[in-house]
Enzyme design. Structure first.
Site, short mmCIF file in Angstrom:
data_model
loop_
_atom_site.label_atom_id
_atom_site.label_comp_id
_atom_site.label_asym_id
_atom_site.label_seq_id
_atom_site.Cartn_x
_atom_site.Cartn_y
_atom_site.Cartn_z
N GLY A 2 15.32 6.28 67.98
CA GLY A 2 16.33 7.11 67.32
C GLY A 2 17.46 7.45 68.28
N GLY A 44 21.16 8.53 67.33
CA GLY A 44 21.36 9.74 66.54
C GLY A 44 21.98 10.89 67.32
N ASP A 65 16.96 1.89 68.27
CA ASP A 65 17.33 2.50 66.99
C ASP A 65 17.44 1.39 65.96
OD1 ASP A 65 19.00 3.93 64.85
OD2 ASP A 65 18.90 5.50 66.36
N ASP A 87 12.73 -1.15 64.72
CA ASP A 87 12.33 -0.30 63.60
C ASP A 87 10.98 0.33 63.94
OD1 ASP A 87 11.56 0.83 61.22
OD2 ASP A 87 11.92 -0.96 60.00
N TYR A 89 11.19 17.67 53.77
CA TYR A 89 11.38 17.59 55.22
C TYR A 89 10.45 18.59 55.93
CZ TYR A 89 14.01 18.04 59.67
OH TYR A 89 14.39 18.09 60.98
N LYS A 109 7.31 17.89 58.46
CA LYS A 109 7.26 18.42 59.83
C LYS A 109 5.99 19.25 60.05
CE LYS A 109 11.09 16.79 61.68
NZ LYS A 109 11.03 15.76 62.71
P1 NAD Z 1 19.85 11.70 63.40
O1 NAD Z 1 19.73 11.40 61.96
O2 NAD Z 1 21.18 11.98 63.97
O3 NAD Z 1 19.21 10.51 64.26
C1 NAD Z 1 18.03 9.86 63.87
C2 NAD Z 1 18.15 8.42 64.30
O4 NAD Z 1 16.95 7.75 63.91
C3 NAD Z 1 19.32 7.68 63.63
O5 NAD Z 1 20.16 7.11 64.60
C4 NAD Z 1 18.64 6.63 62.77
O6 NAD Z 1 19.35 5.40 62.71
C5 NAD Z 1 17.33 6.44 63.50
N1 NAD Z 1 16.29 5.89 62.63
C6 NAD Z 1 16.04 6.20 61.33
N2 NAD Z 1 15.03 5.44 60.87
C7 NAD Z 1 14.62 4.66 61.89
C8 NAD Z 1 13.62 3.68 62.04
N3 NAD Z 1 12.85 3.34 60.99
N4 NAD Z 1 13.46 3.08 63.24
C9 NAD Z 1 14.25 3.42 64.29
N5 NAD Z 1 15.24 4.34 64.21
C10 NAD Z 1 15.42 4.95 63.03
O7 NAD Z 1 18.83 12.89 63.70
P2 NAD Z 1 18.85 13.91 64.91
O8 NAD Z 1 19.62 15.09 64.50
O9 NAD Z 1 19.18 13.22 66.17
O10 NAD Z 1 17.32 14.37 64.89
C11 NAD Z 1 16.35 13.74 65.69
C12 NAD Z 1 15.02 14.41 65.45
O11 NAD Z 1 15.11 15.82 65.70
C13 NAD Z 1 14.49 14.30 64.01
O12 NAD Z 1 13.09 14.20 64.04
C14 NAD Z 1 14.88 15.62 63.39
O13 NAD Z 1 14.03 15.95 62.34
C15 NAD Z 1 14.71 16.56 64.56
N6 NAD Z 1 15.50 17.77 64.42
C16 NAD Z 1 16.86 17.73 64.45
C17 NAD Z 1 17.59 18.90 64.30
C18 NAD Z 1 19.08 18.91 64.32
O14 NAD Z 1 19.70 19.95 64.06
N7 NAD Z 1 19.73 17.80 64.64
C19 NAD Z 1 16.91 20.13 64.13
C20 NAD Z 1 15.52 20.12 64.08
C21 NAD Z 1 14.82 18.95 64.24
N1 SER Z 2 19.09 20.74 61.49
C1 SER Z 2 17.96 20.27 60.77
C2 SER Z 2 18.27 20.14 59.32
O1 SER Z 2 19.10 20.87 58.86
C3 SER Z 2 16.81 21.26 60.94
O2 SER Z 2 15.68 20.55 61.19
O3 SER Z 2 17.67 19.33 58.67
#
Ligand code: NAD
Ligand code: SER
Length: 318
Positions: free
Chosen positions: A8, A11, A34, A52, A143, A147
């Protein structure tokens, strides 16, 4: 020497975490992967490959070939997008985690796994102010359910198979390097782009919807601190509360107005409002604080200044 796999890596979190890990462990030792292309700095500074996480056979080959010792598994479908395709989101969020936990159980060289949880594990019956580490958890979004189930599996794999999996219940994360990934807290990123581009923002949450938030630098530091903490300091293998700061859209808009006085915000709550209403307003992270360093340096003032400068610089580059 650690060999680290980040899944990922294109992301919002992954693109910044890869660069922070490369500074610590060396560019060639952090493997970014990714489904889609990562930002240029991630691709140009070290190994990047399309992979993937659902493809368990390719995943195990990759891990063995590259002698991976730590995995950061960040791929997931976030809260807003997950409500649009609940079954697909459940499959991706759960199956990908199970692939990683099984891999860590089977491959002795893998010593540690990081997998993020979220404030979404809490639900409408949870106390919303200063939400404790241990409390009622009845999430009502797909979601949040994924989690919470993930947290339970992490703890199970730790207790039953000795997998050293560590996790943080991230608050909403705020950054400007890549776009936010389809979550309920995304307004707190989008607002800065619109403030600079148009001077206006229509917010999809009500003005008084307070949520816990954190600037990305603090989140990355907390993540690395947790992963580097000695194993005997880590009592929790489900996931740790981390507090950050709490504010609502009106407070953030007022902070932006200090820099852009003509900035206007309007409110048009959508399907993400009930999601936000079911989440905590603030988080008690005293449990984490006693075991490892999860402190945040960015308050709303510093966060706003940094976001405005960062987004402005991005527009000027184009
Ligand atoms: P994001 O959506 O920006 O990034 C996720 C990345 O995973 C993307 O680049 C996507 O292309 C990649 N991805 C999706 N499916 C895939 C697969 N099958 N194989 C490989 N890559 C794949 O998300 P983020 O904000 O960077 O969040 C990352 C993690 O942190 C997630 O688990 C999310 O639930 C958790 N999280 C994020 C936040 C937030 O505010 N950003 C808050 C709480 C938890
Ligand atoms: N920032 C995330 C969301 O809104 C919290 O896990 O999904």
């Amino acid at each position: 020497m650690e060999k680290i796999l980040v899944i990922g890596a294109a992301g919002q979190i992954g693109s910044e975490l890869v660069m922070a890990l490369r500074k610590i462990h060396g560019n060639d030792n952090v493997f970014a992967t990714d489904l889609k292309q990562a930002p240029d700095d991630v691709i140009n500074s070290g190994p990047f490959q399309i992979l993937d996480v659902m493809d368990d056979k390719r995943l195990i080959h990759f891990v063995i070939r590259n002698k991976i010792t730590q995995i950061y598994h960040l791929a997931a479908v976030l809260s807003g997008n997950a409500e649009k395709l609940p079954i697909q989101a459940w499959e991706i969020n759960m199956q990908s985690l199970m692939n990683i936990l099984d891999l860590a159980r089977e491959v002795d060289e893998i010593k540690k796994v990081f997998w993020p949880s979220s404030i979404a594990v809490f639900g409408p019956t949870t106390p919303r102010v200063n939400t404790p580490q241990l409390t009622v958890m009845e999430p009502n979004t797909v979601y949040g359910i994924s989690k919470l189930a993930g947290e339970r599996w992490c703890e199970y794999y730790n207790k039953r198979y000795g997998v050293d999996v560590r996790s943080i219940r991230y608050p909403g994360l705020i950054s400007y390097k890549t776009e936010a990934g389809g979550g309920t807290t995304d307004y707190a990123v989008d607002i800065f782009y619109e403030a600079i581009k148009t001077g206006k923002y229509e917010c999809f949450l009500k003005e008084d919807t307070a949520l816990p938030m954190m600037f990305m630098d603090d989140a990355i530091n907390a993540t690395i601190n947790l992963m580097e903490a000695p194993a005997d300091k880590i009592s929790t293998h489900s996931s740790y509360n981390v507090g950050g700061i709490s504010f609502d859209p009106k407070q953030l808009a007022n902070e932006i107005k200090k820099h852009i006085p003509e900035f206007e915000i309007t409110y048009k709550p959508d399907f993400r409002q009930p999601i936000a209403d079911s989440w905590p307003q603030s988080i008690d992270d005293s449990f984490s604080q006693t075991e490892w360093d999860c402190s945040a340096k960015f308050d709303i003032k510093k966060l706003t200044e940094t976001m405005l400068n960062g987004v402005k610089a991005k527009f000027e580059e184009k």
